[in-house]
Motif scaffolding. Structure first.
Motif, mmCIF file in Angstrom:
data_model
loop_
_atom_site.group_PDB
_atom_site.id
_atom_site.type_symbol
_atom_site.label_atom_id
_atom_site.label_comp_id
_atom_site.label_asym_id
_atom_site.label_seq_id
_atom_site.Cartn_x
_atom_site.Cartn_y
_atom_site.Cartn_z
ATOM 1 N N ASN A 292 37.316 40.295 40.554
ATOM 2 C CA ASN A 292 36.151 41.283 40.387
ATOM 3 C C ASN A 292 36.473 42.388 39.583
ATOM 4 O OD1 ASN A 292 34.110 40.401 42.269
ATOM 5 N ND2 ASN A 292 35.702 40.659 43.809
ATOM 6 N N ASN A 294 35.258 46.707 38.214
ATOM 7 C CA ASN A 294 34.712 47.829 38.994
ATOM 8 C C ASN A 294 33.302 47.750 39.171
ATOM 9 O OD1 ASN A 294 34.678 48.024 36.119
ATOM 10 N ND2 ASN A 294 33.996 50.099 36.231
ATOM 11 N N GLU A 296 31.332 45.303 40.063
ATOM 12 C CA GLU A 296 31.011 44.595 41.210
ATOM 13 C C GLU A 296 31.340 45.496 42.405
ATOM 14 O OE1 GLU A 296 31.765 41.306 38.275
ATOM 15 O OE2 GLU A 296 32.869 43.215 38.830
ATOM 16 N N HIS A 297 32.227 46.228 42.316
ATOM 17 C CA HIS A 297 32.450 47.364 43.448
ATOM 18 C C HIS A 297 31.510 48.387 43.634
ATOM 19 C CE1 HIS A 297 35.894 45.448 45.226
ATOM 20 N NE2 HIS A 297 36.179 44.932 44.035
ATOM 21 N N ARG A 300 28.536 47.273 45.090
ATOM 22 C CA ARG A 300 28.614 47.067 46.381
ATOM 23 C C ARG A 300 28.493 45.375 46.586
ATOM 24 N NH1 ARG A 300 26.879 51.936 50.273
ATOM 25 N NH2 ARG A 300 28.009 53.372 49.469
ATOM 26 N N ALA A 302 30.764 42.764 45.333
ATOM 27 C CA ALA A 302 31.825 42.106 45.074
ATOM 28 C C ALA A 302 32.080 40.795 46.053
ATOM 29 C CB ALA A 302 33.145 42.860 45.349
ATOM 30 N N ASP A 303 31.816 41.150 47.379
ATOM 31 C CA ASP A 303 31.837 39.862 48.340
ATOM 32 C C ASP A 303 30.958 38.642 48.046
ATOM 33 O OD1 ASP A 303 33.913 41.229 49.516
ATOM 34 O OD2 ASP A 303 32.556 42.096 51.165
ATOM 35 N N ARG A 318 41.411 36.980 45.086
ATOM 36 C CA ARG A 318 41.283 38.335 45.420
ATOM 37 C C ARG A 318 42.354 38.722 46.216
ATOM 38 N NH1 ARG A 318 35.640 39.281 48.529
ATOM 39 N NH2 ARG A 318 35.829 41.199 47.537
ATOM 40 N N GLU A 342 42.135 42.653 43.180
ATOM 41 C CA GLU A 342 40.887 43.287 43.150
ATOM 42 C C GLU A 342 41.073 44.512 42.242
ATOM 43 O OE1 GLU A 342 37.939 42.790 44.474
ATOM 44 O OE2 GLU A 342 38.687 41.001 45.657
ATOM 45 N N ASP A 343 39.722 45.136 41.797
ATOM 46 C CA ASP A 343 39.701 46.142 40.918
ATOM 47 C C ASP A 343 40.643 47.389 41.234
ATOM 48 O OD1 ASP A 343 38.572 47.368 38.437
ATOM 49 O OD2 ASP A 343 38.065 48.940 40.043
ATOM 50 N N ALA A 346 39.271 49.457 44.045
ATOM 51 C CA ALA A 346 39.014 49.162 45.010
ATOM 52 C C ALA A 346 40.248 48.729 45.997
ATOM 53 C CB ALA A 346 38.139 47.709 44.907
ATOM 54 N N ARG A 347 39.981 47.640 46.596
ATOM 55 C CA ARG A 347 41.320 47.293 47.584
ATOM 56 C C ARG A 347 42.224 46.359 46.764
ATOM 57 N NH1 ARG A 347 36.376 46.223 49.787
ATOM 58 N NH2 ARG A 347 36.796 44.073 49.543
#
Length: 463
Positions: A292, A294, A296-297, A300, A302-303, A318, A342-343, A346-347
């Protein structure tokens, strides 16, 4: 003047003067001019808010429930309005000694109006169509033109202000003439750069071939090829036709591995799922992998995209890793690790991705933002593959992309800290490398200056 005159088409000949109250003499006329200005701003905000709210992405609908967001949105729209129809109008139309022809004023208001609404149009007009949205593309092009124009016009204004400070005696005679020529010179420059930028942006991505030598790469893996696509930004200006062409172009390279390093789809899944599904036709003997970005996050989703690509046979990484076997017998000495995180915003968890890893094996990391290299170099990463910067995409974005990222574009080699190598028994590389792609398409305005979209083909060898 009557309120009805505001919406009378014949009044267009006077609107660029009287709407701002510049010719008003009495207090009553000035008040009416202010009310007209507020009316136009209110109508524009209402229009943009309506377009924005009809987006079927739950994220955007939830935003409108926030009073703070609504206030910020209205403030931004008013600022944009002032930039377009106050500042630019006074500089481009107000410099003329006589009233500009109707066609000139019409083009000015058309370009500024489309630029003003470009952000909202880019979110509301997109769909999984064969072609991009022509209205959204035109509006975003106008926005790009305005950004380039302002990037030259504002520094010129500052320069003129300084000239007036140092030469106060000649200010009244000298500055108007200089301002006239400077204004229209910057206008011509902006038009030329916008034209070049559009031409460059619509060109097919070039294949950038990058040889990379990795110290710990197994002999069996020498010559392995990895194809990278990143920052495609499937959305209102990138339709099915381009995605279909991209899939065929990448498959024709016959790479052993294909990686997608983030910002692949920009926006609502329900609008672009058909276009994104075409990426399921990407084929590589050792797999197609995805991380992913930034965007995609930010949206919201990404999932959603991780799950959607997984259903297409694309493996999402991921904060995880996979073994890449080059010998066909799954022996440790013939494999290397391919990890993905992940980006940066993000996480991201590189420790989780590298947990229980054999430190003697080569490590290739997929991370959307180059900033991850700050941590990766301490963890013995041999090669990080990234995107995100677009190599600046167009002026003045180069300034922010260059100073906002530790690595801008291309291949970089960084000597690993000696202290880091001594603290562990792992066989860590003396040099870590990172490649930052200029991106496979573009984001926002369809412009490219001093960079070109690319598909990157890495050839890994042992030194």
């Amino acid at each position: 003047m009557d309120w009805q005159d505001t919406f009378n088409l014949s009044y267009l000949r006077k609107i660029d003067i009287d709407i701002w109250g510049t010719s008003a003499n009495s207090l009553k006329e000035k008040v009416k001019a202010i009310l007209r200005r507020l009316t136009f701003v209110s109508i524009l905000i209402a229009l943009e808010a309506s377009l924005f709210s009809i987006s079927d992405a739950p994220y955007y609908q939830d935003l409108w429930k926030s009073a703070f967001f609504v206030q910020v949105f209205c403030l931004i729209m008013i600022i944009f309005w002032q930039i377009h129809f106050k500042y630019l109008r006074s500089r481009l139309l107000g410099q003329l000694q006589k009233e500009a022809p109707l066609i000139v004023r019409f083009l000015f208001y058309l370009v500024c109006g489309l630029s003003q609404c470009s952000f909202v149009l880019s979110f509301t007009l997109g769909s999984s169509s064969e072609h991009s949205s022509y209205l959204a593309t035109t509006a975003l092009t106008c926005a790009g033109f305005v950004i380039i124009l302002l990037s030259f016009l504002i520094p010129a204004e500052i320069g003129l202000y300084l000239i007036g400070m140092f030469f106060p005696k000649n200010r009244k005679d000298l500055l108007p003439k200089i301002r006239f020529y400077v204004t229209y010179t910057t206008l011509i420059i902006a038009l030329i750069l916008t034209t070049i930028g559009v031409f460059n942006a619509i060109q097919p991505p070039v294949v950038e071939r990058v040889p990379v030598k990795l110290e710990r790469l197994p002999e069996a893996c020498s010559g392995l090829q990895i194809a990278q696509i990143t920052d495609v930004h499937i959305g209102p200006t990138v339709g099915k036709n381009f995605v279909r062409w991209l899939v065929n172009a990448v498959n024709s390279l016959e790479a052993d591995i294909i990686v997608m390093t983030g910002d692949i789809v920009d926006g609502n899944p329900s609008r672009y799922s058909e276009s994104a599904a075409l990426l399921g036709n990407l084929k590589a003997p050792k797999g197609v992998y995805y991380v992913n970005g930034n965007h995609e996050h930010i949206h919201r989703v990404a999932d959603h995209w991780a799950n959607a690509f997984s259903e297409l046979g694309i493996i999402p990484l991921r904060n995880s890793r996979v073994d890449i076997d080059c010998g066909g017998r799954f022996r440790s000495e013939d494999t290397f690790d391919l990890a993905g995180v992940e980006d940066w915003t993000a996480r991201h968890d590189l420790s989780k991705a590298l947990k229980d890893r054999n430190g003697s094996r080569e490590l290739v990391l997929l991370a959307h933002q180059p900033k991850m290299m700050i941590e990766a170099i301490k963890r013995g990463v041999g090669l990080q593959i990234s995107g995100h910067t677009h190599a600046g995409q167009f002026w003045p974005g180069h300034i922010g992309a260059y100073f906002g990222n530790p690595f801008f574009a291309g291949l970089y080699s960084i000597a690993a800290p000696v202290s880091t190598r001594k603290k562990t028994s792992e066989r860590r590389p003396s040099v870590s490398q990172i490649y930052v792609s200029a991106g496979t398409r573009y984001w926002g305005p369809p412009l490219r200056l001093w960079s070109q979209p690319e598909i990157t083909l890495f050839t890994l060898t042992k030194p």
